[in-house]
Design a protein around this motif. Structure first.
Motif, PDB file in Angstrom:
ATOM      1  N   LYS A 164       0.834  -1.184   0.000  1.00  0.00           N
ATOM      2  CA  LYS A 164       0.000   0.000   0.000  1.00  0.00           C
ATOM      3  C   LYS A 164       0.879   1.248   0.000  1.00  0.00           C
ATOM      4  O   LYS A 164       2.027   1.219   0.416  1.00  0.00           O
ATOM      5  N   SER A 165       0.300   2.344  -0.478  1.00  0.00           N
ATOM      6  CA  SER A 165       1.031   3.607  -0.488  1.00  0.00           C
ATOM      7  C   SER A 165       1.357   4.020   0.939  1.00  0.00           C
ATOM      8  O   SER A 165       0.471   4.207   1.775  1.00  0.00           O
ATOM      9  N   GLU A 166       2.668   4.148   1.236  1.00  0.00           N
ATOM     10  CA  GLU A 166       3.095   4.449   2.599  1.00  0.00           C
ATOM     11  C   GLU A 166       4.582   4.755   2.608  1.00  0.00           C
ATOM     12  O   GLU A 166       5.298   4.464   1.642  1.00  0.00           O
TER      13      GLU A 166
ATOM     14  N   GLY B 237      -0.933   7.317  -3.633  1.00  0.00           N
ATOM     15  CA  GLY B 237      -1.915   7.187  -2.565  1.00  0.00           C
ATOM     16  C   GLY B 237      -1.566   8.083  -1.405  1.00  0.00           C
ATOM     17  O   GLY B 237      -1.015   9.181  -1.585  1.00  0.00           O
ATOM     18  N   GLN B 238      -1.838   7.622  -0.192  1.00  0.00           N
ATOM     19  CA  GLN B 238      -1.605   8.401   1.031  1.00  0.00           C
ATOM     20  C   GLN B 238      -0.195   8.952   1.116  1.00  0.00           C
ATOM     21  O   GLN B 238       0.020  10.104   1.509  1.00  0.00           O
TER      22      GLN B 238
ATOM     23  N   SER C   2      -8.450   3.493  14.231  1.00  0.00           N
ATOM     24  CA  SER C   2      -7.801   2.995  13.022  1.00  0.00           C
ATOM     25  C   SER C   2      -7.267   1.588  13.251  1.00  0.00           C
ATOM     26  O   SER C   2      -7.289   1.065  14.376  1.00  0.00           O
TER      27      SER C   2
ATOM     28  N   ARG D 110       3.198   5.169  11.339  1.00  0.00           N
ATOM     29  CA  ARG D 110       2.271   5.108  10.194  1.00  0.00           C
ATOM     30  C   ARG D 110       0.920   5.700  10.575  1.00  0.00           C
ATOM     31  O   ARG D 110       0.308   6.447   9.797  1.00  0.00           O
TER      32      ARG D 110
ATOM     33  N   VAL E 217      -0.845   9.655   9.494  1.00  0.00           N
ATOM     34  CA  VAL E 217      -2.218   9.711   8.985  1.00  0.00           C
ATOM     35  C   VAL E 217      -3.071  10.614   9.866  1.00  0.00           C
ATOM     36  O   VAL E 217      -3.853  11.441   9.365  1.00  0.00           O
TER      37      VAL E 217
ATOM     38  N   THR F  76      -2.671  14.158   8.986  1.00  0.00           N
ATOM     39  CA  THR F  76      -3.378  14.539   7.753  1.00  0.00           C
ATOM     40  C   THR F  76      -4.882  14.617   7.956  1.00  0.00           C
ATOM     41  O   THR F  76      -5.562  15.313   7.200  1.00  0.00           O
ATOM     42  N   GLN F  77      -5.401  13.948   8.974  1.00  0.00           N
ATOM     43  CA  GLN F  77      -6.839  14.003   9.259  1.00  0.00           C
ATOM     44  C   GLN F  77      -7.189  15.158  10.187  1.00  0.00           C
ATOM     45  O   GLN F  77      -8.270  15.752  10.068  1.00  0.00           O
TER      46      GLN F  77
END
Length: 398
Positions: free
Chosen positions: A97-99, A136-137, A376, A383, A387, A390-391
């Motif tokens: 996944k994008s990370e 992605g993220q 989450s 990680r 996130v 960003t939220q």
């Protein structure tokens, strides 16, 4: 100077420079590692012809349980590399996944970094390589071709701690040429971190630049202090010199930092173009920084309109007797009665602080103190905290 002597000196310089350049070239190994493929899979390579075994360990692999100073937590998994006829070991991951990921190698049981990857990051005393899988993220963690803010390391006077201290401050794109005043987010690190943690591990500057460019976040100043009150700066950056960083050091979470926090606010509001009122102040942090954010915002109950607790530690230890921790319920009620715009709590389902956060939310429910809650996947890991940043930031100063 004698002409022949000058020529000899120039020759000697060229020889030394050439040998250093060759050393730098060959020590880096003439291979590509890591190689991120279009499908998000990643190949790791290491030239070690005499090694008997090579493993790669990182947070891109399924986690394993490990013992830590905070108890049992999820740790990075590992995988075996395979050696070819040229002595190059390799491993190809599944599509990821994008990370932003971290990893290290283990060669015959000795843990080391990847000599082909110069991009490193420090977390407490551990240094690992990093790489990014995009699309992605993690595109928020990249440096994009957009306007950029400025990251400064400043020194501020802290009468409450009796020293000048180093602090990291992000100002948004265009700040230097503007006469506008900006809101401020005070962003606090966890135990073992320092004023370098959020800007390096958290990718704060890249996240803020990208979200501001996308119009999702209002331009703001982000202040990242050092929460270790016996340090004037991060290990290697302060007057204590070079020494091994520790996870928990003396006077950690004993109330001293919270009690002296107004020194930081005073410095920022005296030296930067800021809107110096409650509606334009936010405070947030991860783990110990979430703990500090909870107690600072409660101890100064009419100072912040926005509070963010990321995987936060909650209650003080029994041996923490600082004034900050007295009258907990009374000051929390004062914070509620004074009003605020956002009290934001986020934590991973497998975080070792999950139950403590659950109990704290029950306390807030019992006193009808409003909050927003985000749950989450995953545990006590960067990680999640990237996130959460960003939220959380798009909700500020609206």
């Amino acid at each position: 100077m004698n002409k022949h002597l000058l020529l000899n000196l120039l020759f000697l310089f060229a020889l030394v420079f050439s040998s250093q350049a060759q050393e730098a070239l060959f020590r880096a190994q003439n291979i590509v590692s890591p190689e991120v493929h279009e499908d998000g899979s990643v190949t790791f390579r290491l030239f070690a012809p005499k090694a008997q075994s090579v493993k790669v360990s990182g947070d891109f692999l399924p986690s394993v349980k490990m013992e830590t100073p905070m108890g049992q937590m999820d740790g990075p998994g590992s995988a075996d590399l395979t050696k070819d006829e040229n002595g190059v070991w390799s491993f190809k991951s599944q599509p990821l996944k994008s990370e932003l990921y971290g990893y290290s190698f283990s060669i015959d049981g000795f843990t080391t970094t990847d000599p082909s990857n110069p991009f490193l990051i420090r977390d407490v005393a551990s240094v690992t390589n990093i790489f990014i899988v995009g699309n992605g993220q993690a595109d928020l963690y990249r440096t994009q071709d957009i306007p950029h803010g400025t990251v400064a390391r400043r020194w501020y006077e802290s009468p409450g701690l009796g020293m000048d201290r180093r602090i990291t401050i992000y100002t948004p794109p265009g700040y230097e040429d503007s006469t506008d005043k900006y809101p401020v987010l005070y962003l606090l690190h966890g135990a073992g971190g320092d004023e370098e943690a959020w800007i390096a591990l958290g990718r704060t500057a890249q996240i803020m630049d990208n979200l501001i460019a996308e119009g999702k976040v209002k331009p703001m100043i982000v202040v990242m202090p050092n929460g270790n009150v016996i340090q004037d700066g991060a290990p290697g950056e302060g007057s204590l010199g070079f020494y091994k960083p520790q996870f928990m050091i003396p006077k950690t979470m004993d109330g001293t930092y919270e009690g002296a926090f107004k020194d930081i606010i005073k410095f920022v509001e005296s030296n930067y173009q800021v809107k110096a009122d409650k509606a334009n102040r936010a405070i947030a942090g991860l783990s110990m920084g979430g703990y500090h954010s909870l107690h600072i915002s409660r101890y100064y109950p009419n100072t912040f309109d926005y509070v963010g607790l990321f995987s936060a530690a909650i209650m003080a230890r029994e041996d923490a007797t600082g004034k900050v921790y007295s009258d907990f319920d009374k000051t929390l009620k004062a914070q509620k009665d004074n009003g605020y715009k956002l009290y934001w709590i986020a934590i991973g389902k497998t975080d070792f602080l999950y139950e403590a956060n659950k109990e704290y939310r029950a306390k807030l429910d019992g006193m009808e103190m409003p909050y927003d809650y985000v749950e989450s996947e995953g545990g006590h890991i960067w990680r999640n905290w990237r996130v959460y940043l960003t939220q959380f930031t798009p909700l500020l100063f609206q």
